[in-house]
Design a protein around this motif. Structure first.
Motif, PDB file in Angstrom:
ATOM      1  N   UNK A 301       0.825  -1.217   0.000  1.00  0.00           N
ATOM      2  CA  UNK A 301       0.000   0.000   0.000  1.00  0.00           C
ATOM      3  C   UNK A 301       0.853   1.259   0.000  1.00  0.00           C
ATOM      4  N   UNK A 302       1.948   1.243   0.771  1.00  0.00           N
ATOM      5  CA  UNK A 302       2.812   2.432   0.861  1.00  0.00           C
ATOM      6  C   UNK A 302       3.397   2.797  -0.493  1.00  0.00           C
ATOM      7  N   UNK A 303       3.800   1.796  -1.291  1.00  0.00           N
ATOM      8  CA  UNK A 303       4.350   2.061  -2.627  1.00  0.00           C
ATOM      9  C   UNK A 303       3.302   2.691  -3.533  1.00  0.00           C
ATOM     10  N   UNK A 400       9.930   1.297 -10.459  1.00  0.00           N
ATOM     11  CA  UNK A 400       9.396   2.528 -11.044  1.00  0.00           C
ATOM     12  C   UNK A 400       9.277   3.637 -10.006  1.00  0.00           C
ATOM     13  N   UNK A 401       8.984   3.292  -8.750  1.00  0.00           N
ATOM     14  CA  UNK A 401       8.909   4.305  -7.700  1.00  0.00           C
ATOM     15  C   UNK A 401      10.269   4.934  -7.466  1.00  0.00           C
ATOM     16  N   UNK A 402      11.322   4.114  -7.386  1.00  0.00           N
ATOM     17  CA  UNK A 402      12.674   4.641  -7.174  1.00  0.00           C
ATOM     18  C   UNK A 402      13.113   5.521  -8.337  1.00  0.00           C
ATOM     19  N   UNK A 403      12.729   5.150  -9.554  1.00  0.00           N
ATOM     20  CA  UNK A 403      13.098   5.953 -10.729  1.00  0.00           C
ATOM     21  C   UNK A 403      12.402   7.318 -10.673  1.00  0.00           C
ATOM     22  N   UNK A 446       8.534 -20.996   2.215  1.00  0.00           N
ATOM     23  CA  UNK A 446       9.280 -20.004   1.435  1.00  0.00           C
ATOM     24  C   UNK A 446      10.040 -19.059   2.354  1.00  0.00           C
ATOM     25  N   UNK A 447      11.167 -18.555   1.854  1.00  0.00           N
ATOM     26  CA  UNK A 447      11.931 -17.552   2.583  1.00  0.00           C
ATOM     27  C   UNK A 447      11.393 -16.173   2.222  1.00  0.00           C
ATOM     28  N   UNK A 448      11.112 -15.357   3.212  1.00  0.00           N
ATOM     29  CA  UNK A 448      10.624 -13.993   2.983  1.00  0.00           C
ATOM     30  C   UNK A 448      11.772 -13.155   2.429  1.00  0.00           C
ATOM     31  N   UNK A 449      11.546 -12.547   1.268  1.00  0.00           N
ATOM     32  CA  UNK A 449      12.590 -11.774   0.585  1.00  0.00           C
ATOM     33  C   UNK A 449      12.578 -10.324   1.068  1.00  0.00           C
ATOM     34  N   UNK A 450      13.717  -9.891   1.588  1.00  0.00           N
ATOM     35  CA  UNK A 450      13.881  -8.497   2.019  1.00  0.00           C
ATOM     36  C   UNK A 450      15.374  -8.188   2.030  1.00  0.00           C
ATOM     37  N   UNK A 454      21.829  -0.909  -3.243  1.00  0.00           N
ATOM     38  CA  UNK A 454      22.995  -0.017  -3.209  1.00  0.00           C
ATOM     39  C   UNK A 454      22.599   1.443  -3.017  1.00  0.00           C
ATOM     40  N   UNK A 455      21.328   1.761  -3.248  1.00  0.00           N
ATOM     41  CA  UNK A 455      20.862   3.142  -3.039  1.00  0.00           C
ATOM     42  C   UNK A 455      20.401   3.373  -1.598  1.00  0.00           C
ATOM     43  N   UNK A 456      20.470   2.320  -0.768  1.00  0.00           N
ATOM     44  CA  UNK A 456      20.051   2.445   0.615  1.00  0.00           C
ATOM     45  C   UNK A 456      18.589   2.125   0.856  1.00  0.00           C
ATOM     46  N   UNK A 457      17.856   1.822  -0.204  1.00  0.00           N
ATOM     47  CA  UNK A 457      16.448   1.464  -0.062  1.00  0.00           C
ATOM     48  C   UNK A 457      16.310   0.016   0.386  1.00  0.00           C
ATOM     49  N   UNK A 458      15.198  -0.293   1.034  1.00  0.00           N
ATOM     50  CA  UNK A 458      14.889  -1.668   1.404  1.00  0.00           C
ATOM     51  C   UNK A 458      13.840  -2.189   0.432  1.00  0.00           C
TER      52      UNK A 458
END
Length: 573
Positions: A301-303, A400-403, A446-450, A454-458
């Motif tokens: 939702x935040x994105x 697309x949000x980071x761009x 499944x392993x939770x992907x997080x 390199x830009x410091x974003x999670x």
């Protein structure tokens, strides 16, 4: 006596009046229904406007369809008329008639699924190629195959279509393209495409128009006054399908399965190994150990809110994107009418780095000439452009949000962004349970992907993080997951006595959890839930200890010995 005689005379008369039994009527209706389907729903390959480039796609995750759409749009730049076509929706026997259209060309973007299998939508086409003896003399074609070379049957479907069409008499006008998803599928496609179109021009004697401007495929319609009962809220195909669930359940009609268990299996470390159980009671869904469960995730939702804020739009605006090509079988890029919020949440992939064609189309909306130049450079085939795309987009994992955040001058219209972004696809997981032990439940491991970029974003994996938050009871409501089962060829040996050593590096351990349960059930060594939980925990421990075994073969061999011992211990109960 007279009554008796009279009665016996009436019965035959009644039988003569009933010309058709209920069975006759049913069979007649079935035949009519099949004829209607064949002639109406399986559309003709011959639109009245006469397309001469038809791009068929076999696509499981949407990439093959995306490439087909790009090639069909390219055709306009070369003075030809193109269309992307789903072979499942057309009568493929009409391929033999395509030479009747001047300068006709059939292009096949064919993905391979699983163990060399066709994708779901290409299965009928595959069967037709295998069983049919059509004469395709005069048909001109080319094939681009999509696959992954780490799999044994690399690009098997594309190779088969290429070979089989030639055997049926069709003429290949350009070499088979090989796309490798283990490397860079986008780059493979671009390299093939840049050689393909000059070959087409030479073969048909046509020239590029030189038109390089953006070509819109859909037009925006904003609905000021729309009945909310007619607005899609996340359904994949049929409106209100999530409210009224009707089997059979498949990719276009998923089942809303309730989450009954959501556990973290590992006790230490930074990773979150998730065990999820989905209730399929009453769905009539059947599965076998080794099959896959597909789940349809939802974007964060935040994105979605951040994209709306950056572009300055009301996300609750109701709109439709209508295909400008009235003859196309694809009227909308996703279910419409809907809201921008729903589109960005349920239908569009906003988490993965966008492909180069998206950057090229969006470049026109960058007010800073430098940004515009860089975006067009990244979309080019130059060595400098490829390097820039790799470093700035792929390596940095910019979505697309980071761009949009890192290019303040780039503010595209949200409708064009919605047109360009690929569809959010189902995520497939090997089922981590046996139906013999859990007939009404499907387990996911499944392993939770997080991870930090390199830009410091999670960055977070869309599906695993969404599933992680699916608690069995959320504020008094049952959490549900849209899902369906896809069959697999991955099976245990038929004979129970055949010994098996199971090695699954990474989360590849998941299907073996189901196999272990099944072997134990077949051998009568514990069908209870408690034993199954112990085995799942044992498998999870094996998975965690194999997660870092990719640095050297020596380390891997040592881990395999450990896995073999642990697995045999688990099998012995």
């Amino acid at each position: 006596m007279a009554d008796s005689v009279e009665h016996t005379r009436v019965e035959p008369a009644a039988e003569e009046e009933t010309l058709f039994s209920n069975l006759d009527i049913f069979l007649f209706s079935l035949i009519v229904g099949l004829l209607i389907y064949w002639f109406v729903f399986r559309r003709s390959l011959f639109p009245s406007q006469g397309r001469n480039v038809v791009v068929f796609y076999g696509s499981q995750t949407g990439t093959g369809e995306e490439f087909a759409n790009r090639l069909s749009k390219d055709a306009q730049r070369y003075g030809m008329r193109g269309m992307a076509a789903d072979p499942e929706e057309y009568d493929m026997s009409e391929l033999s008639r395509l030479p009747e259209i001047e300068n006709s060309l059939s292009v096949f973007c064919m993905a391979t699924y699983g163990e060399g299998d066709p994708t779901d939508n290409a299965q009928d086409f595959y069967d037709w190629l295998q069983e049919g003896d059509a004469c395709l003399d005069g048909v001109k074609y080319t094939v681009f195959a999509l696959g992954n070379k780490t799999y044994e049957h690399y690009n098997a479907m594309g190779k088969y279509v290429d070979k089989r069409l030639e055997e049926l008499g069709a003429k290949r006008i350009f070499d088979l393209g090989m796309g490798d998803d283990d490397g860079n599928l986008e780059e493979d496609f671009i390299s093939w495409r840049e050689q393909f179109w000059p070959a087409v021009c030479e073969h048909f004697g046509v020239e590029a128009t030189g038109e390089e401007s953006s070509i819109r495929q859909y037009e925006l319609v904003v609905h000021a006054d729309m009945n909310m009962n007619k607005v899609y809220t996340g359904e994949l195909a049929r409106l209100k399908s999530f409210e009224t669930q009707k089997p059979p359940f498949d990719a276009k009609n998923p089942f809303l399965a309730s989450v009954t268990v959501n556990l973290k299996l590992n006790k230490g470390g930074d990773r979150h190994l998730m065990h999820l159980e989905l209730d399929i009671t009453g769905s009539k869904i059947r599965y076998e150990s080794g099959d896959h469960v597909a789940v349809y995730p939802v974007n964060e939702t935040a994105m979605v809110n951040q994209i709306g804020q950056i572009l300055g739009v009301d996300l609750d605006t109701i709109f439709s994107l209508n295909n400008l090509d009235e003859e196309s079988n694809k009227k909308h890029p996703f279910p419409c009418p809907t809201t921008y919020r729903t589109a960005l949440t349920h239908y569009l992939d906003i988490s993965n780095p966008p492909r180069t064609n998206v950057l090229y189309e969006l470049a026109q909306y960058a007010s800073d000439p430098k940004d515009q130049e860089n975006m067009r450079k990244m979309a080019s085939s130059s060595a400098e452009g490829k390097a820039l795309y790799h470093s700035w987009v792929l390596d940095a994992r910019r979505n697309i949000l980071a761009i949009l955040q890192d290019m303040p001058s780039l503010r595209p219209p949200i409708d064009h962004l919605c047109e360009l972004m690929p569809r959010l696809q189902a995520r497939y997981y090997s089922i981590a349970s046996s139906s013999k032990v859990h007939a009404n439940s499907i387990h996911i491991c499944a392993v939770v992907v997080e991870y930090q970029t390199s830009t410091g974003r999670v960055n977070k994996g869309v599906a695993t993080n969404w599933l992680k938050n699916k608690l069995p009871c959320d504020n008094g409501h049952k959490s549900t997951v849209p899902m369906y089962v896809r069959k697999s060829q991955f099976r245990l040996p038929f004979k129970v006595s055949t010994p098996v050593i199971m090695i699954g590096p990474g989360t590849g351990i998941a299907p073996f959890m189901g196999f272990i349960q099944e072997r134990a059930w077949l051998k009568g060594k514990g069908t209870g839930r408690r034993w199954a939980k112990q085995c799942c925990t044992m498998a999870a421990d094996i998975e965690m200890r194999t997660s870092s075994t990719r640095k050297s073969w020596r380390s891997l061999r040592g881990q395999i010995r450990s896995i073999r011992y642990s697995t045999l211990c688990c099998l012995s109960g």
